[in-house]
Design a protein around this motif. Structure first.
Motif, PDB file in Angstrom:
ATOM      1  N   ILE A   1       0.878  -1.224   0.091  1.00  0.00           N
ATOM      2  CA  ILE A   1      -0.048   0.007  -0.107  1.00  0.00           C
ATOM      3  C   ILE A   1       0.888   1.295  -0.023  1.00  0.00           C
ATOM      4  O   ILE A   1       1.562   1.609   1.024  1.00  0.00           O
ATOM      5  CB  ILE A   1      -0.887   0.117   1.214  1.00  0.00           C
ATOM      6  CG1 ILE A   1      -1.737  -1.245   1.295  1.00  0.00           C
ATOM      7  CG2 ILE A   1      -1.819   1.176   1.081  1.00  0.00           C
ATOM      8  CD1 ILE A   1      -2.918  -1.286   0.028  1.00  0.00           C
ATOM      9  N   ALA A   2       1.133   1.836  -1.317  1.00  0.00           N
ATOM     10  CA  ALA A   2       1.937   2.806  -1.418  1.00  0.00           C
ATOM     11  C   ALA A   2       1.704   4.207  -0.602  1.00  0.00           C
ATOM     12  O   ALA A   2       0.633   4.535  -0.360  1.00  0.00           O
ATOM     13  CB  ALA A   2       2.111   3.488  -2.985  1.00  0.00           C
ATOM     14  N   GLY A   3       2.770   4.487   0.340  1.00  0.00           N
ATOM     15  CA  GLY A   3       2.595   5.929   1.151  1.00  0.00           C
ATOM     16  C   GLY A   3       1.852   5.456   2.465  1.00  0.00           C
ATOM     17  O   GLY A   3       1.893   6.109   3.288  1.00  0.00           O
ATOM     18  N   SER A   4       1.695   4.368   2.753  1.00  0.00           N
ATOM     19  CA  SER A   4       0.897   4.069   3.920  1.00  0.00           C
ATOM     20  C   SER A   4       1.998   4.162   5.167  1.00  0.00           C
ATOM     21  O   SER A   4       1.616   4.081   6.182  1.00  0.00           O
ATOM     22  CB  SER A   4       0.370   2.578   4.033  1.00  0.00           C
ATOM     23  OG  SER A   4       1.160   1.549   3.875  1.00  0.00           O
ATOM     24  N   HIS A   5       3.190   4.244   4.998  1.00  0.00           N
ATOM     25  CA  HIS A   5       4.271   4.578   6.021  1.00  0.00           C
ATOM     26  C   HIS A   5       4.176   5.808   6.728  1.00  0.00           C
ATOM     27  O   HIS A   5       4.523   5.880   7.776  1.00  0.00           O
ATOM     28  CB  HIS A   5       5.611   4.085   5.671  1.00  0.00           C
ATOM     29  CG  HIS A   5       5.849   4.854   4.450  1.00  0.00           C
ATOM     30  ND1 HIS A   5       5.213   5.296   3.372  1.00  0.00           N
ATOM     31  CD2 HIS A   5       7.035   5.889   4.321  1.00  0.00           C
ATOM     32  CE1 HIS A   5       6.090   5.945   2.341  1.00  0.00           C
ATOM     33  NE2 HIS A   5       7.138   6.325   3.109  1.00  0.00           N
ATOM     34  N   HIS A   6       3.580   6.572   6.085  1.00  0.00           N
ATOM     35  CA  HIS A   6       3.202   7.921   6.519  1.00  0.00           C
ATOM     36  C   HIS A   6       2.071   8.004   7.658  1.00  0.00           C
ATOM     37  O   HIS A   6       2.229   8.962   8.366  1.00  0.00           O
ATOM     38  CB  HIS A   6       3.128   8.941   5.515  1.00  0.00           C
ATOM     39  CG  HIS A   6       4.189   9.084   4.710  1.00  0.00           C
ATOM     40  ND1 HIS A   6       5.398   9.629   4.964  1.00  0.00           N
ATOM     41  CD2 HIS A   6       4.301   9.209   3.292  1.00  0.00           C
ATOM     42  CE1 HIS A   6       6.388   9.705   3.995  1.00  0.00           C
ATOM     43  NE2 HIS A   6       5.651   9.243   3.060  1.00  0.00           N
ATOM     44  N   LYS A   7       1.469   6.944   7.612  1.00  0.00           N
ATOM     45  CA  LYS A   7       0.171   6.965   8.627  1.00  0.00           C
ATOM     46  C   LYS A   7       0.717   6.681  10.171  1.00  0.00           C
ATOM     47  O   LYS A   7      -0.112   6.524  10.923  1.00  0.00           O
ATOM     48  CB  LYS A   7      -0.830   5.982   8.114  1.00  0.00           C
ATOM     49  CG  LYS A   7      -1.090   6.161   6.590  1.00  0.00           C
ATOM     50  CD  LYS A   7      -1.937   7.578   6.496  1.00  0.00           C
ATOM     51  CE  LYS A   7      -2.434   7.866   5.241  1.00  0.00           C
ATOM     52  NZ  LYS A   7      -2.866   9.094   4.925  1.00  0.00           N
ATOM     53  N   GLY A   8       1.957   6.154  10.285  1.00  0.00           N
ATOM     54  CA  GLY A   8       2.347   5.685  11.474  1.00  0.00           C
ATOM     55  C   GLY A   8       1.934   4.424  12.093  1.00  0.00           C
ATOM     56  O   GLY A   8       1.652   3.598  10.914  1.00  0.00           O
ATOM     57  N   HIS A   9       1.942   3.997  13.077  1.00  0.00           N
ATOM     58  CA  HIS A   9       1.641   2.807  13.578  1.00  0.00           C
ATOM     59  C   HIS A   9       0.267   2.664  13.629  1.00  0.00           C
ATOM     60  O   HIS A   9      -0.600   3.184  14.361  1.00  0.00           O
ATOM     61  CB  HIS A   9       2.209   2.415  15.124  1.00  0.00           C
ATOM     62  CG  HIS A   9       2.081   0.940  15.536  1.00  0.00           C
ATOM     63  ND1 HIS A   9       1.816   0.738  16.633  1.00  0.00           N
ATOM     64  CD2 HIS A   9       1.881  -0.247  14.541  1.00  0.00           C
ATOM     65  CE1 HIS A   9       1.768  -0.483  16.940  1.00  0.00           C
ATOM     66  NE2 HIS A   9       1.614  -1.179  15.595  1.00  0.00           N
ATOM     67  N   LEU A  10      -0.282   1.682  12.730  1.00  0.00           N
ATOM     68  CA  LEU A  10      -1.961   1.298  12.463  1.00  0.00           C
ATOM     69  C   LEU A  10      -2.253   0.377  13.472  1.00  0.00           C
ATOM     70  O   LEU A  10      -1.760  -0.637  13.625  1.00  0.00           O
ATOM     71  CB  LEU A  10      -2.244   1.145  11.155  1.00  0.00           C
ATOM     72  CG  LEU A  10      -1.850   2.314  10.242  1.00  0.00           C
ATOM     73  CD1 LEU A  10      -1.931   1.608   8.710  1.00  0.00           C
ATOM     74  CD2 LEU A  10      -2.614   3.294  10.229  1.00  0.00           C
ATOM     75  N   THR A  11      -3.448   0.215  14.036  1.00  0.00           N
ATOM     76  CA  THR A  11      -4.187  -0.814  14.795  1.00  0.00           C
ATOM     77  C   THR A  11      -4.176  -2.053  14.003  1.00  0.00           C
ATOM     78  O   THR A  11      -4.938  -2.044  12.896  1.00  0.00           O
ATOM     79  CB  THR A  11      -5.432  -0.224  15.400  1.00  0.00           C
ATOM     80  OG1 THR A  11      -5.154   0.668  16.157  1.00  0.00           O
ATOM     81  CG2 THR A  11      -5.671  -1.465  16.333  1.00  0.00           C
ATOM     82  N   SER A  12      -3.994  -3.229  14.667  1.00  0.00           N
ATOM     83  CA  SER A  12      -4.063  -4.472  13.893  1.00  0.00           C
ATOM     84  C   SER A  12      -4.993  -5.305  14.520  1.00  0.00           C
ATOM     85  O   SER A  12      -5.094  -5.086  15.779  1.00  0.00           O
ATOM     86  CB  SER A  12      -2.877  -5.359  13.536  1.00  0.00           C
ATOM     87  OG  SER A  12      -2.056  -5.413  14.965  1.00  0.00           O
TER      88      SER A  12
END
Length: 282
Positions: free
Chosen positions: A174-185
Motif C-alpha cells: 500500500i504505497a505511502g501507508s508508512h506515513h500513517k504511523g503505527h496502525l491498529t491491527s
C-alpha cells in the motif's frame, strides 16, 4: 505469530502485544537522508521516502540465482522431511552459512547503506515460500507492529528466489501507508488462512495498492511501517522469496533479538548487537 515459533528454533522470544506496548517503542517513519547514494539513484531514494519502497533492483544474474535456488530446493527438502513447513526457515543466517553470505552480500548491503547510512545491522533472514496451489495468504500488516525494536529504522530486502507474479501470490504494497504511523491491527481469523497472526483491516484506504512482481534475482526494499501482504498461490508455480532485515546501529532490540544482529557495514559503537560469526554449516 505462528511462523516465528516454527521449525528452526531461535533464541529470540516473540513478545505479546502487551509486552510490546510496555516497551514504549518509537514507531514513526524516518526518511533516508542520503544525498549522494553510491548504488541507488537519487530518484530511488526519493521514491523510498515518498511511497515507502523500491522494487525491481537486479542483484543476481540467472546463473547465480539458479545456483541459490538449487541450494534452497535441497534445504527445503531437508526441512520438510524433518517435519517443518515451507514458511518455517527463520533466523536462517544463524544456522546456514550460505544465507549468512546473502545477508552480508556486498551488492545487497550497498543498496541498504544508501538508505540507512554507513553503520548497518543485518538481523533477520526468513524464507517465505508459497508452494504450488498454496492456500495460505499473508494479511495486510506492518512489520514494525510486532517487532521488539525501537526506533523504527528497519528495512526489509525481499530477494526473489523464484519469479514472483500476480498469479503465484506476489507481495503487494500500500504505497505511502508508512506515513500513517503505527496502525491498529486485529487478530487474523481462521477463515483468513493467513501465515501471520495479525491483520490491518481496510488497508486499501491508506494508499494505492501496488503489485510487487519480481524476476528471480531481483529485490525490493520496503520500510518497516509500510503496509504489505500477499494473496494465496493458486498457480502450479512455486513463489519463494528470502526476506533480509536491516536496521541502523542505534536501534535497540529486546527479547534477545539483539543476539542475532550482524554488523554488515561500519561499526556498532555501543556493542548492543551480538554480531555472531558465519555458521560453519552451509
Amino acid at each position: 505469530m505462528s511462523t516465528e515459533r516454527a521449525f528452526y528454533k531461535t533464541n529470540k522470544i516473540m513478545p505479546t502485544p502487551a509486552q510490546l506496548a510496555e516497551m514504549g517503542r518509537e514507531l514513526k517513519f524516518y526518511p533516508s537522508i542520503s544525498k549522494n547514494p553510491n548504488v541507488l539513484t537519487p530518484h530511488q531514494v526519493d521514491a523510498f521516502n515518498r511511497v515507502g519502497y523500491i522494487k525491481g533492483i537486479s542483484i543476481f544474474n540467472d546463473i547465480k540465482i539458479n545456483k541459490h535456488r538449487q541450494y534452497f530446493d535441497a534445504l527445503l527438502a531437508d526441512v520438510l522431511s524433518a517435519g517443518g513447513s515451507s514458511y518455517s526457515i527463520i533466523s536462517a543466517h544463524m544456522k546456514y552459512g550460505k544465507v549468512y553470505d546473502l545477508l552480508t552480500h556486498p551488492k545487497i548491503v550497498a543498496c541498504v547503506k544508501d538508505l540507512l547510512g554507513e553503520d548497518v545491522i543485518g538481523w533477520g533472514a526468513h524464507y517465505f515460500c508459497k508452494m504450488p496451489h498454496d492456500p495460505k495468504s499473508v494479511g495486510w500488516h506492518q512489520d514494525a507492529g510486532y517487532w521488539p525494536l525501537t526506533p523504527s529504522k528497519t528495512v526489509t530486502v525481499w530477494l526473489a528466489i523464484d519469479d514472483a507474479t500476480v498469479e503465484n501470490g506476489a507481495m503487494r504494497f500500500i504505497a505511502g501507508s508508512h506515513h500513517k504511523g503505527h496502525l491498529t491491527s486485529q487478530h487474523s481469523r481462521p477463515e483468513d488462512n493467513s501465515v501471520l497472526g495479525q491483520i490491518v483491516e481496510n488497508a486499501e484506504q491508506y494508499g494505492e495498492l501496488v503489485n510487487v512482481e519480481l524476476k528471480a534475482g531481483e529485490i525490493s526494499i520496503h520500510t518497516d511501517l509500510l503496509l504489505h501482504g500477499s494473496h494465496a498461490n493458486p498457480s502450479p508455480k512455486r513463489r519463494c522469496g528470502l526476506t533480509l532485515r536491516y536496521c541502523t546501529t542505534d536501534v535497540r532490540a529486546s527479547y534477545r533479538w539483539d543476539k542475532e544482529g550482524v554488523v554488515v557495514s561500519g561499526k556498532d559503537s555501543s556493542g548492543h548487537w551480538g554480531n555472531p560469526p558465519r555458521p560453519t554449516t552451509d
